[in-house]
Every structure is written in C-alpha cells, then in structure tokens.
Design a protein around this motif. Structure first.
Motif, PDB file in Angstrom:
ATOM      1  N   TRP A 127      76.447  55.287  57.693  1.00 26.81           N
ATOM      2  CA  TRP A 127      76.158  54.734  56.370  1.00 26.81           C
ATOM      3  C   TRP A 127      76.669  53.301  56.262  1.00 26.81           C
ATOM      4  CZ3 TRP A 127      79.344  52.769  52.571  1.00 26.81           C
ATOM      5  CH2 TRP A 127      78.711  52.480  51.356  1.00 26.81           C
ATOM      6  N   GLY A 128      77.881  53.055  56.758  1.00 32.45           N
ATOM      7  CA  GLY A 128      78.444  51.706  56.707  1.00 32.45           C
ATOM      8  C   GLY A 128      77.600  50.718  57.489  1.00 32.45           C
ATOM      9  N   GLN A 129      77.131  51.152  58.645  1.00 29.33           N
ATOM     10  CA  GLN A 129      76.299  50.290  59.480  1.00 29.33           C
ATOM     11  C   GLN A 129      75.003  49.923  58.770  1.00 29.33           C
ATOM     12  OE1 GLN A 129      75.432  51.926  63.341  1.00 29.33           O
ATOM     13  NE2 GLN A 129      73.925  50.372  63.828  1.00 29.33           N
ATOM     14  N   LYS A 130      74.348  50.923  58.191  1.00 25.20           N
ATOM     15  CA  LYS A 130      73.081  50.661  57.507  1.00 25.20           C
ATOM     16  C   LYS A 130      73.300  49.838  56.240  1.00 25.20           C
ATOM     17  CE  LYS A 130      69.671  51.761  58.632  1.00 25.20           C
ATOM     18  NZ  LYS A 130      68.729  51.094  59.546  1.00 25.20           N
ATOM     19  N   THR A 131      74.414  50.049  55.556  1.00 29.22           N
ATOM     20  CA  THR A 131      74.706  49.266  54.350  1.00 29.22           C
ATOM     21  C   THR A 131      74.919  47.807  54.707  1.00 29.22           C
ATOM     22  OG1 THR A 131      75.703  51.173  53.223  1.00 29.22           O
ATOM     23  CG2 THR A 131      76.311  48.986  52.428  1.00 29.22           C
ATOM     24  N   ALA A 132      75.694  47.547  55.760  1.00 28.17           N
ATOM     25  CA  ALA A 132      75.928  46.161  56.193  1.00 28.17           C
ATOM     26  C   ALA A 132      74.627  45.499  56.630  1.00 28.17           C
ATOM     27  CB  ALA A 132      76.941  46.140  57.339  1.00 28.17           C
ATOM     28  N   GLU A 133      73.797  46.259  57.308  1.00 25.65           N
ATOM     29  CA  GLU A 133      72.504  45.723  57.754  1.00 25.65           C
ATOM     30  C   GLU A 133      71.641  45.342  56.558  1.00 25.65           C
ATOM     31  OE1 GLU A 133      68.685  47.497  60.178  1.00 25.65           O
ATOM     32  OE2 GLU A 133      70.698  48.015  60.899  1.00 25.65           O
ATOM     33  N   GLN A 134      71.633  46.205  55.543  1.00 25.06           N
ATOM     34  CA  GLN A 134      70.823  45.925  54.365  1.00 25.06           C
ATOM     35  C   GLN A 134      71.382  44.748  53.568  1.00 25.06           C
ATOM     36  OE1 GLN A 134      67.995  47.324  53.933  1.00 25.06           O
ATOM     37  NE2 GLN A 134      67.456  46.309  52.023  1.00 25.06           N
ATOM     38  N   ILE A 135      72.705  44.659  53.472  1.00 20.92           N
ATOM     39  CA  ILE A 135      73.316  43.525  52.772  1.00 20.92           C
ATOM     40  C   ILE A 135      72.968  42.225  53.496  1.00 20.92           C
ATOM     41  CG2 ILE A 135      75.517  42.407  52.224  1.00 20.92           C
ATOM     42  CD1 ILE A 135      76.658  45.219  51.713  1.00 20.92           C
ATOM     43  N   GLY A 136      73.090  42.234  54.836  1.00 19.95           N
ATOM     44  CA  GLY A 136      72.735  41.049  55.613  1.00 19.95           C
ATOM     45  C   GLY A 136      71.283  40.669  55.427  1.00 19.95           C
ATOM     46  N   PHE A 137      70.418  41.671  55.403  1.00 15.67           N
ATOM     47  CA  PHE A 137      68.981  41.428  55.226  1.00 15.67           C
ATOM     48  C   PHE A 137      68.707  40.778  53.878  1.00 15.67           C
ATOM     49  CE2 PHE A 137      64.749  42.584  53.830  1.00 15.67           C
ATOM     50  CZ  PHE A 137      63.965  42.384  54.966  1.00 15.67           C
ATOM     51  N   LYS A 368      61.391  56.868  55.779  1.00 10.92           N
ATOM     52  CA  LYS A 368      60.548  55.761  56.236  1.00 10.92           C
ATOM     53  C   LYS A 368      60.774  54.501  55.411  1.00 10.92           C
ATOM     54  CE  LYS A 368      56.772  58.441  58.290  1.00 10.92           C
ATOM     55  NZ  LYS A 368      55.328  58.806  58.205  1.00 10.92           N
ATOM     56  N   LYS A 369      61.120  54.668  54.132  1.00 11.88           N
ATOM     57  CA  LYS A 369      61.385  53.521  53.264  1.00 11.88           C
ATOM     58  C   LYS A 369      62.799  52.964  53.452  1.00 11.88           C
ATOM     59  CE  LYS A 369      58.066  54.766  49.647  1.00 11.88           C
ATOM     60  NZ  LYS A 369      57.883  55.163  48.228  1.00 11.88           N
ATOM     61  N   GLY A 370      63.567  53.637  54.321  1.00  7.89           N
ATOM     62  CA  GLY A 370      64.921  53.151  54.591  1.00  7.89           C
ATOM     63  C   GLY A 370      65.934  53.528  53.536  1.00  7.89           C
ATOM     64  N   CYS A 371      65.599  54.481  52.657  1.00 11.93           N
ATOM     65  CA  CYS A 371      66.502  54.863  51.565  1.00 11.93           C
ATOM     66  C   CYS A 371      67.546  55.888  51.999  1.00 11.93           C
ATOM     67  CB  CYS A 371      65.711  55.447  50.406  1.00 11.93           C
ATOM     68  SG  CYS A 371      64.538  54.299  49.681  1.00 11.93           S
ATOM     69  N   ILE A 372      67.182  56.714  52.978  1.00 11.71           N
ATOM     70  CA  ILE A 372      68.096  57.759  53.398  1.00 11.71           C
ATOM     71  C   ILE A 372      68.172  57.805  54.928  1.00 11.71           C
ATOM     72  CG2 ILE A 372      67.563  59.127  51.343  1.00 11.71           C
ATOM     73  CD1 ILE A 372      65.942  61.021  53.193  1.00 11.71           C
ATOM     74  N   LEU A 373      69.207  58.479  55.396  1.00 13.54           N
ATOM     75  CA  LEU A 373      69.384  58.686  56.832  1.00 13.54           C
ATOM     76  C   LEU A 373      69.593  60.173  57.118  1.00 13.54           C
ATOM     77  CD1 LEU A 373      71.906  55.841  57.702  1.00 13.54           C
ATOM     78  CD2 LEU A 373      69.529  55.978  58.455  1.00 13.54           C
ATOM     79  N   GLU A 374      69.027  60.616  58.223  1.00 15.59           N
ATOM     80  CA  GLU A 374      69.322  61.965  58.707  1.00 15.59           C
ATOM     81  C   GLU A 374      70.450  61.810  59.727  1.00 15.59           C
ATOM     82  OE1 GLU A 374      67.035  65.944  60.462  1.00 15.59           O
ATOM     83  OE2 GLU A 374      66.070  63.978  60.584  1.00 15.59           O
ATOM     84  N   VAL A 375      71.690  62.057  59.294  1.00 16.27           N
ATOM     85  CA  VAL A 375      72.843  61.764  60.143  1.00 16.27           C
ATOM     86  C   VAL A 375      72.990  62.768  61.281  1.00 16.27           C
ATOM     87  CG1 VAL A 375      74.151  60.437  58.470  1.00 16.27           C
ATOM     88  CG2 VAL A 375      74.306  62.923  58.435  1.00 16.27           C
ATOM     89  N   TYR A 376      72.593  64.011  61.043  1.00 14.81           N
ATOM     90  CA  TYR A 376      72.381  64.991  62.104  1.00 14.81           C
ATOM     91  C   TYR A 376      71.357  65.985  61.594  1.00 14.81           C
ATOM     92  CZ  TYR A 376      76.772  66.182  59.639  1.00 14.81           C
ATOM     93  OH  TYR A 376      77.755  66.335  58.705  1.00 14.81           O
ATOM     94  N   HIS A 377      70.939  66.902  62.426  1.00 18.49           N
ATOM     95  CA  HIS A 377      69.752  67.698  62.138  1.00 18.49           C
ATOM     96  C   HIS A 377      69.805  68.342  60.759  1.00 18.49           C
ATOM     97  CE1 HIS A 377      66.117  69.819  62.975  1.00 18.49           C
ATOM     98  NE2 HIS A 377      66.679  71.012  62.832  1.00 18.49           N
ATOM     99  N   ASN A 378      68.824  67.927  59.897  1.00 22.10           N
ATOM    100  CA  ASN A 378      68.651  68.465  58.550  1.00 22.10           C
ATOM    101  C   ASN A 378      69.818  68.179  57.605  1.00 22.10           C
ATOM    102  OD1 ASN A 378      66.090  69.427  59.050  1.00 22.10           O
ATOM    103  ND2 ASN A 378      66.771  71.492  59.609  1.00 22.10           N
ATOM    104  N   TYR A 379      70.598  67.145  57.895  1.00 22.16           N
ATOM    105  CA  TYR A 379      71.658  66.683  56.985  1.00 22.16           C
ATOM    106  C   TYR A 379      71.359  65.224  56.625  1.00 22.16           C
ATOM    107  CZ  TYR A 379      74.732  70.752  57.444  1.00 22.16           C
ATOM    108  OH  TYR A 379      75.263  72.006  57.390  1.00 22.16           O
ATOM    109  N   TYR A 380      71.380  64.915  55.323  1.00 22.20           N
ATOM    110  CA  TYR A 380      70.921  63.603  54.868  1.00 22.20           C
ATOM    111  C   TYR A 380      71.955  62.919  53.981  1.00 22.20           C
ATOM    112  CZ  TYR A 380      66.406  65.406  56.420  1.00 22.20           C
ATOM    113  OH  TYR A 380      65.390  65.938  57.176  1.00 22.20           O
ATOM    114  N   ILE A 381      71.950  61.567  54.024  1.00 25.83           N
ATOM    115  CA  ILE A 381      72.773  60.756  53.125  1.00 25.83           C
ATOM    116  C   ILE A 381      71.954  59.559  52.661  1.00 25.83           C
ATOM    117  CG2 ILE A 381      74.970  61.361  54.238  1.00 25.83           C
ATOM    118  CD1 ILE A 381      74.864  58.569  55.590  1.00 25.83           C
ATOM    119  N   ARG A 382      72.438  58.883  51.616  1.00 24.80           N
ATOM    120  CA  ARG A 382      71.845  57.604  51.236  1.00 24.80           C
ATOM    121  C   ARG A 382      72.178  56.579  52.320  1.00 24.80           C
ATOM    122  NH1 ARG A 382      72.605  56.406  44.776  1.00 24.80           N
ATOM    123  NH2 ARG A 382      71.838  58.425  43.995  1.00 24.80           N
TER     124      ARG A 382
END
Length: 389
Positions: A127-137, A368-382
C-alpha cells in the motif's frame, strides 16, 4: 567559467562543504588554494591538522590528473555546479553545511520550478509503495518536480510515479504535435539524490530507474565520480533532498528511519513537512504518526496539499480534476468497504450484500482503475488516496 581546479576542490576529501566554501570565499580562484604555499596552508584558521594534511595531499595531485578528472566528467555527461554559480540551489545556499559542488547527469532542477520531496521506508508495504507512486504521479502531472533518494521502497516508487506522468504527458504532446507548453503545463521532472558517486548506480537493482532518471529527469550527488556507497554518506545526502524541495512528504516510516532525518533537515531549513497517516498498530506508521503528533501536516490528497503549500494554480486545478476517477454506484460501494487492512471475499460479500459475480466484477474493475490491490489471493486493500468525480 569552471576549470579543473573547481573540479579538484569539489572532489577534495575530508574537508566539509562548509569549510571549502569558507576557504574559497577568501580567494579569487580555486587555483589559489591548489597553489597555496605550505606556510599559508598552516596559517589557515578553522582547519584541523587532518584537514590541513588532506589539503596538502590534494595539492600534490598532478595537473595532468586534474585535467583527466575534468575530461572524464565532460565525456561522460557529468555536469558540476559549484556554490558560486547562479544555478546553485538557493535552498542549499544558507544551510549549515552546504555542498561545495553538485555533480549531475541529465537535467538539473530549475529554481523557478516547484519541487516536493517524497520519501519513506525502504522496506515498505504494498500500500505504501502504491501510495507513493500515485503521489509522485499526481505531483508531476501538476507540474511539480519530485525529489527523492532513488532508494528501494518509497523513494523509488515516488520517482516511478513521476516518470509515468512525464511519459504520459510526452506521449500526449506527441499526438497533438504542439509546441512545448508553458510553466506548470508540462509534467514535473523527477530527480534522484545519491549517497555515492554520480556514475554509481545504487542499489544495483535500480539500474533501469537510474537510466530513466538520466533520460527524463536527473541524478545529483555531492560526491565525486566513482565514490562507492557507504552507510555514513546517506544521512548527509538527505539535507540535499530537503534543500532542493519546497516541502517534504513522508510516506511510511518506522520509529528510526532515514526518512525522518530528511524531515529533520527540512524543518531546520524552514521547509514544510507532511506525513501520510497510518494505523497505530503498524510499525511502518510509527514514524509518520509521530511526525503528525509533533506538528507535521497531515497528507490526505495532492489537491489539498498543493493548496496548503500555496502551489496551487488554475492549471493544477484542471489537472487534478482530470485525474478524478469516475466510479459506478456499485464500485463506490465496494471501495467504501475497503481500507488499509486486507479484507477477503467472504467479508466483502457480507458487507456489500452483492452476489459473488457482481462483487468479482466490481473488484476487477476497481483493480484495473488502480483503486485497489489484491495483496494476496482474494484479499484486497485500497491502493491510494483517491478522488472521485
């Protein structure tokens, strides 16, 4: 005009940037220090015996070697900006220990361009990685340069996000076949500040990122070419990250994190520090939450951040508006049930009361819209702090 003696002084070991600046300010040219007589050297106030020895040893470097060192930089696309040049960053001019010279490859930050540092933990969460990526973007998309340390984790993610925004803007400009746009209408560049020589890629796993930065942004170091990475060099480079920036955003940091050193330098330099809040039970949030407790700004969105930093313009408003995501009602429902803690399908089925096919369809659409991540099988986070139209 820079000459081989400026390159020599910049690369001289042992002496701090502060002492180099003070010594150089007493002479017309760096060459005078190179040719200083032993009795003059011994009379230099403020130098320790070890520093005097280092200067005396440096004076023994043959002029042919000085020429070779300068030519090496020129031939390898390595620039040098010394303390005395107008391009030298104002944010570093008056700090306690300014680097005497800054080596760079690619571009060098312009004083007129807004710049924000995005820093954080090396061993970050997904989550931290994707948040930093989105902030940078989003920062880059709004014309703000992104400064970081090219390290694993948050630093690299911030760079990557900015590079993605830059590539997107360049591709769009190519399709329109228009002239370059004015200030704030081009994507901001991103610059990596290294804790090693400018020609040394560290970590080695970031070779591709290093090459992208050289092509589309820049890399910067106060250390001369070929300097190997050492632990003692990295804390000091953090003062350059904060000095090149108008403010600092910390995304995930443990209680004792290098990112907090950058935050401390920023506060010493009179810069604003913001932190992305996290769960109180998460070790990766202890540093950021403590920063907030101590008075740091709370980072919630790029739009709010730019407004508070007084970097917000009409074009930025348009840019941020264009990045807002359009979600269907069912997608909003599923998204509202997610947070930073992974949730499995059974829990989401209970909370949304959707059928399995409906839930899976919405999860896939959100992914696909980049709103959520599947961190492991069938488990999701923002995956990010998102704005919705």
């Amino acid at each position: 005009m820079k000459n081989k003696y400026e390159y020599w002084l910049s690369a001289l070991p042992i002496l701090s940037g502060r002492k180099k600046v003070r010594m150089r300010s007493l002479h017309q040219e760096a060459e005078e220090l190179y040719r200083m007589k032993p009795e003059e050297l011994q009379a230099q106030l403020g130098l320790t015996e070890k520093e005097k020895e280092a200067l005396a040893l440096g004076q023994k470097t043959p002029e042919s070697e000085l020429e070779e060192n300068m030519e090496f930089c020129i031939q390898n696309g390595i620039g040098l900006i010394s303390y005395w040049e107008k391009e030298y960053p104002k944010g570093l001019k008056n700090i306690y220990n300014p680097p005497y010279g800054l080596y760079f490859k690619g571009a060098f930050p312009k004083a007129s361009d807004p710049a924000i540092a995005v820093v954080g933990a090396r061993n970050c969460s997904v989550w931290g990685q994707k948040t930093a990526e989105q902030i940078g973007f989003r920062l880059a998309e709004c014309g703000v340069s992104v400064i970081s340390g090219m390290a694993q984790g948050i630093d690299g993610a911030g760079h990557l996000g900015a590079l993605q925004a830059l590539s997107k803007t360049e591709a769009a400009a190519g399709r329109r076949n228009t002239e370059p746009l004015g200030r704030f209408q081009e994507a901001g560049k991103t610059y990596g500040v290294l804790g090693c020589g400018i020609d040394v890629c560290y970590p080695a796993s970031h070779r591709r990122l290093y090459e992208q930065l050289v092509r589309q942004g820049g890399v910067i170091s106060e250390y001369p070419p070929s300097t190997r990475p050492r632990a003692m060099l990295f804390p000091q480079r953090n003062r350059i990250i904060s000095g090149l920036s108008d403010g600092v955003i910390v995304v995930e940091a443990r209680e004792k994190s290098g990112a907090l050193i950058t935050a401390d330098f920023a506060l010493e330099q009179g810069k604003e520090v913001y932190a992305v809040p996290g769960r109180i039970t998460d070790g990766l949030s202890q540093g950021t939450n403590r920063l907030i407790r101590q008075g740091a700004g709370i980072f919630l969105s790029v739009e709010d951040f730019l407004k508070e930093m007084k970097l917000f313009t009409d074009f930025m408003k348009s840019s941020v508006k264009n990045t807002k995501l359009s979600l269907e009602k069912s997608e909003r429902l599923v998204y509202s049930c997610l947070d930073l803690s992974p949730k499995n399908l059974d829990r989401l089925l209970t909370e949304t009361m959707l059928s399995i096919p409906e839930l899976m369809e919405n999860l896939e659409s959100l992914r696909k819209k980049g709103c959520i991540l599947e961190v492991y099988h069938n488990y999701y986070i923002r995956s990010e702090v998102s704005d919705f139209a």
